[in-house]
Motif scaffolding. Structure first.
Motif, short mmCIF file in Angstrom:
data_model
loop_
_atom_site.label_atom_id
_atom_site.label_comp_id
_atom_site.label_asym_id
_atom_site.label_seq_id
_atom_site.Cartn_x
_atom_site.Cartn_y
_atom_site.Cartn_z
N LYS A 1 73.65 25.18 55.51
CA LYS A 1 73.04 26.39 56.07
C LYS A 1 71.51 26.30 56.01
O LYS A 1 70.82 26.59 56.99
CB LYS A 1 73.52 27.64 55.31
CG LYS A 1 72.95 28.92 55.84
CD LYS A 1 73.43 30.12 55.05
CE LYS A 1 72.78 31.38 55.61
NZ LYS A 1 73.06 32.55 54.81
N GLU B 1 68.99 26.01 59.25
CA GLU B 1 67.90 26.98 59.43
C GLU B 1 66.56 26.28 59.51
O GLU B 1 65.70 26.65 60.31
CB GLU B 1 67.91 28.00 58.29
CG GLU B 1 69.04 28.99 58.38
CD GLU B 1 69.16 29.90 57.17
OE1 GLU B 1 68.39 29.73 56.18
OE2 GLU B 1 70.02 30.79 57.19
N THR C 1 72.21 25.45 65.07
CA THR C 1 73.42 26.02 64.50
C THR C 1 74.06 25.03 63.54
O THR C 1 73.83 23.81 63.66
CB THR C 1 74.44 26.36 65.61
OG1 THR C 1 74.86 25.15 66.24
CG2 THR C 1 73.85 27.32 66.64
N PRO C 2 74.87 25.52 62.61
CA PRO C 2 75.59 24.58 61.73
C PRO C 2 76.45 23.61 62.51
O PRO C 2 76.58 22.43 62.13
CB PRO C 2 76.45 25.51 60.86
CG PRO C 2 75.66 26.78 60.81
CD PRO C 2 75.05 26.91 62.19
#
Length: 85
Positions: free
Chosen positions: A11, A15, A20-21
């Motif tokens: 995560k 970020e 996106t993951p």
């Protein structure tokens, strides 16, 4: 003395990269970004994430294919000016 490794969760890494993951997992699976599994947890080294960011730098002049009409128009305009002289 050994430098301590700073670990990022998926995560945190996503970020940091602004992605996106799911995209992060794709980069890991493709081998573009190294990651480590500790049991069920996946972690990334902060230094390797920063190195990945640097490797993605776009060199100036490499995006001309995205706006060929502007580049071609500029060449046509200069060719027209040359023919007037």
């Amino acid at each position: 003395m050994t430098e301590q490794i700073r670990w990022l969760s998926t995560k945190e890494a996503a970020e940091r990269l602004g992605i996106t993951p799911r995209t992060l997992y794709r980069f890991i699976d493709e081998g573009s970004l190294p990651a480590y599994r500790f049991g069920r947890v996946i972690r990334l080294q902060e230094a390797e994430v920063l190195a990945f960011i640097d490797s993605c730098r776009i060199p100036p002049g490499s995006l001309e294919h995205l706006y060929p009409e502007l580049v071609d128009a500029g060449k046509d305009a200069s060719a027209t000016e040359d023919s007037r002289a």
